[in-house]
Design an enzyme around this catalytic site. Structure first.
Site, mmCIF file in Angstrom:
data_model
loop_
_atom_site.group_PDB
_atom_site.id
_atom_site.type_symbol
_atom_site.label_atom_id
_atom_site.label_comp_id
_atom_site.label_asym_id
_atom_site.label_seq_id
_atom_site.Cartn_x
_atom_site.Cartn_y
_atom_site.Cartn_z
ATOM 1 N N LYS A 1 -0.260 -0.604 1.724
ATOM 2 C CA LYS A 1 -1.431 -1.491 1.638
ATOM 3 C C LYS A 1 -1.610 -2.276 2.937
ATOM 4 C CE LYS A 1 -0.735 -1.320 -3.251
ATOM 5 N NZ LYS A 1 0.536 -0.531 -3.174
ATOM 6 N N ASP B 1 1.496 -7.247 -4.341
ATOM 7 C CA ASP B 1 1.834 -5.980 -5.009
ATOM 8 C C ASP B 1 3.263 -6.155 -5.515
ATOM 9 O OD1 ASP B 1 1.720 -3.345 -5.819
ATOM 10 O OD2 ASP B 1 2.250 -2.539 -3.859
ATOM 11 N N CYS C 1 5.108 -8.842 -0.600
ATOM 12 C CA CYS C 1 5.828 -7.698 -1.175
ATOM 13 C C CYS C 1 5.197 -6.433 -0.591
ATOM 14 C CB CYS C 1 5.780 -7.704 -2.699
ATOM 15 S SG CYS C 1 6.487 -9.195 -3.399
ATOM 16 N N ALA C 2 5.307 -6.308 0.711
ATOM 17 C CA ALA C 2 4.471 -5.364 1.452
ATOM 18 C C ALA C 2 5.115 -4.012 1.723
ATOM 19 C CB ALA C 2 4.101 -5.989 2.795
ATOM 20 N N ALA C 3 6.431 -3.946 1.711
ATOM 21 C CA ALA C 3 7.075 -2.716 2.185
ATOM 22 C C ALA C 3 7.058 -1.619 1.114
ATOM 23 C CB ALA C 3 8.526 -3.033 2.555
ATOM 24 N N PRO C 4 6.962 -0.344 1.502
ATOM 25 C CA PRO C 4 6.984 0.222 2.859
ATOM 26 C C PRO C 4 5.639 0.183 3.584
ATOM 27 C CG PRO C 4 6.886 1.994 1.262
ATOM 28 C CD PRO C 4 6.970 0.716 0.465
ATOM 29 N N GLY C 5 4.622 -0.438 2.984
ATOM 30 C CA GLY C 5 3.477 -0.781 3.828
ATOM 31 C C GLY C 5 2.182 -0.034 3.601
ATOM 32 N N CYS D 1 2.381 -1.362 -10.288
ATOM 33 C CA CYS D 1 2.291 0.056 -10.675
ATOM 34 C C CYS D 1 3.027 0.257 -11.994
ATOM 35 C CB CYS D 1 2.851 0.950 -9.573
ATOM 36 S SG CYS D 1 4.561 0.610 -9.137
ATOM 37 N N ASP E 1 8.141 -9.144 3.107
ATOM 38 C CA ASP E 1 8.960 -8.471 2.093
ATOM 39 C C ASP E 1 10.385 -8.976 2.273
ATOM 40 O OD1 ASP E 1 8.440 -5.685 0.321
ATOM 41 O OD2 ASP E 1 10.546 -6.132 0.736
#
Ligand SMILES: C[S@@+](CC[C@H](N)C(=O)[O-])C[C@H]1O[C@@H](n2cnc3c(N)ncnc32)[C@H](O)[C@@H]1O
Length: 422
Positions: free
Chosen positions: A246, A303, A240-244, A356, A261
């Site tokens: 981390k 994330d 679940c990386a985008a927009p990136g 978050c 993602d």
């Protein structure tokens, strides 16, 4: 095109059509016809109107004999934008009232309400500020959400609500030399090493942006990746990386990152961010629930998608777009994502789970569920992330709240835990 009309149409897109403000900004023709200062003004107006939505509506309701008809979208939104100028932005009455009425007269859909608007906004300008200032903390949150926060955070809930009323500072993560970049950007270094800019400027005009020396990332969002410790040369999966944000952090420290993602559009932003910062990662479009790797990873950062109620300082629209039922359905998805990550880790390797969200079901609740399903908590200790000790919970996770760091402008609400397979 008139900035007030554009702000009203953005408000309609969010409140009546359920669009995220970020999407509405791209889709709303009246906003896109604006340039320069008018564009910035329309955006500031709708953001302030959403941030103080509850209080502005309460004040308006005192001066309206009855609510406007359900279908009076433009009339209602323009009235709200006019009152926001008077109550939140402190625009002088003659300008706020006159120009809102003029904007109403310019629109077929709102013309019929121009006289009413004139009368109500005059009263708002005279008697509204006192009512506005007397409203209790939490008045700008949907009641269901504030009730939850009172249950979860007790005496901190009003402080959280209060912290959300301020325009947040802009934080950036740097590849290196935080203090040098703080000086060049006229900012400061936060206790956890992010660079905080006092007055947000259009970011692409700032030194270092074009060269990819830094990227925008809230100080709280920069913490979860650091819980993995030194990952230089290690294979790390950013799920679940985008927009990136981390992915960039991990790649900048020398990790070999695989970024997964399911959203192609968001992955394009991740690719742009990698290109600008001249960092590299393997980018894969896949559903994290189904993704399988050839080899397990040395660490996984998950994330997870969440209600994002920790980010209301920057995204006040989110409070009004979420529904109470979203908390449970997202918590179910998050638990499934944690379970799916198990097969992707080498034995003994860590998973950092982050959201978050301020909702305990999406943070502590998901971890409690994981502990029943073969995971063990790898307690976070003082010093693991320099500057973040005050965020460590009794259970050994991290929990930031918008009410933390009040003296330097707060930070987003985040939850992060470190887990290993039993
Ligand atoms: C909180 S955001 C990630 C933010 C990102 N980690 C960063 O630091 O920039 C959550 C992401 O999860 C993605 N997502 C949601 N469900 C997913 C799934 N089932 N599989 C993969 N990605 C998913 C969304 O597209 C979104 O980009």
């Amino acid at each position: 095109m008139n900035a007030r009309v554009a702000a009203a149409e953005l408000l309609i897109a969010v409140m009546d059509r359920g669009r995220a403000l970020e999407d509405a900004l791209e889709e709303t023709a009246s906003f896109n016809a604006l340039e320069g200062r008018d564009r910035a003004f329309a955006r500031a107006l709708v953001t302030a109107g959403l941030r103080r939505l509850g209080s502005v509506n309460t004040v308006l309701s005192r001066f309206l004999e009855r609510p406007l008809p359900d279908t009076a979208y433009h009339g209602r939104a323009l009235l709200h934008i006019g009152a926001t100028q008077l109550l939140v932005l402190g625009t002088p009455a003659h300008a706020a009232v006159g120009e809102t009425v003029e904007a109403a007269n310019s629109l077929r859909e709102a013309r019929g309400f121009a006289k009413l608007m004139n009368a109500v906004l005059r009263r708002v300008s005279r008697d509204g500020p006192e009512i506005f200032a007397s409203l209790p903390p939490g008045s700008d949150l949907p009641p269901w959400l504030y009730t939850r926060w009172r249950a979860a955070y007790g005496e901190s809930a009003p402080r959280i609500a209060q912290a959300l009323l301020q325009e947040p500072p802009l934080d950036v993560s740097v590849k290196d030399d935080a203090s040098g970049w703080a000086e060049r950007l006229f900012g400061t270094v936060t206790p956890t090493g992010s660079v905080r800019l006092a007055s947000p400027a259009p970011i692409d005009t700032l030194p270092g942006f074009g060269d990819g020396a830094w990227w925008v990332q809230d100080a709280a969002a920069a913490l979860p990746a650091r819980l993995l410790g030194d990952m230089r040369g290690k294979r790390v999966l950013d799920l679940c990386a985008a927009p990136g944000g981390k992915t960039l952090q991990l790649a900048a420290t020398g990790a070999r990152v695989t970024a997964v993602d399911k959203s192609d559009a968001r992955l394009n932003r991740l690719r742009e961010n990698l290109a600008r910062t001249k960092l590299s990662a393997e980018v894969i479009a896949a559903d994290a629930l189904e993704y399988r790797a050839r080899e397990p990873f040395d660490a996984v950062l998950l994330d997870a998608p969440c209600t994002s109620t920790g980010t209301l300082r920057r995204h006040p629209d989110v409070a009004w777009l979420r529904r109470p039922t979203d908390v449970r359905s997202l918590a179910e998805l998050q638990s499934k994502l944690v379970a799916a990550a198990a097969a992707l880790l080498k034995p003994g390797a860590s998973l950092v789970y982050a959201v978050c969200s301020l909702e305990p079901e999406e943070g502590e609740g998901v971890v409690a569920d994981a502990l029943k399903h073969g995971w063990k908590r790898e307690t976070i200790r003082a010093g693991d992330v320099p500057g973040a000790d005050e965020f460590i919970t009794a259970a050994g996770d991290l929990r930031t709240l918008p009410a933390h760091w009040p003296e330097i402008g707060g930070l987003d609400g985040f939850y992060a835990a470190r887990l290993v397979r039993n």
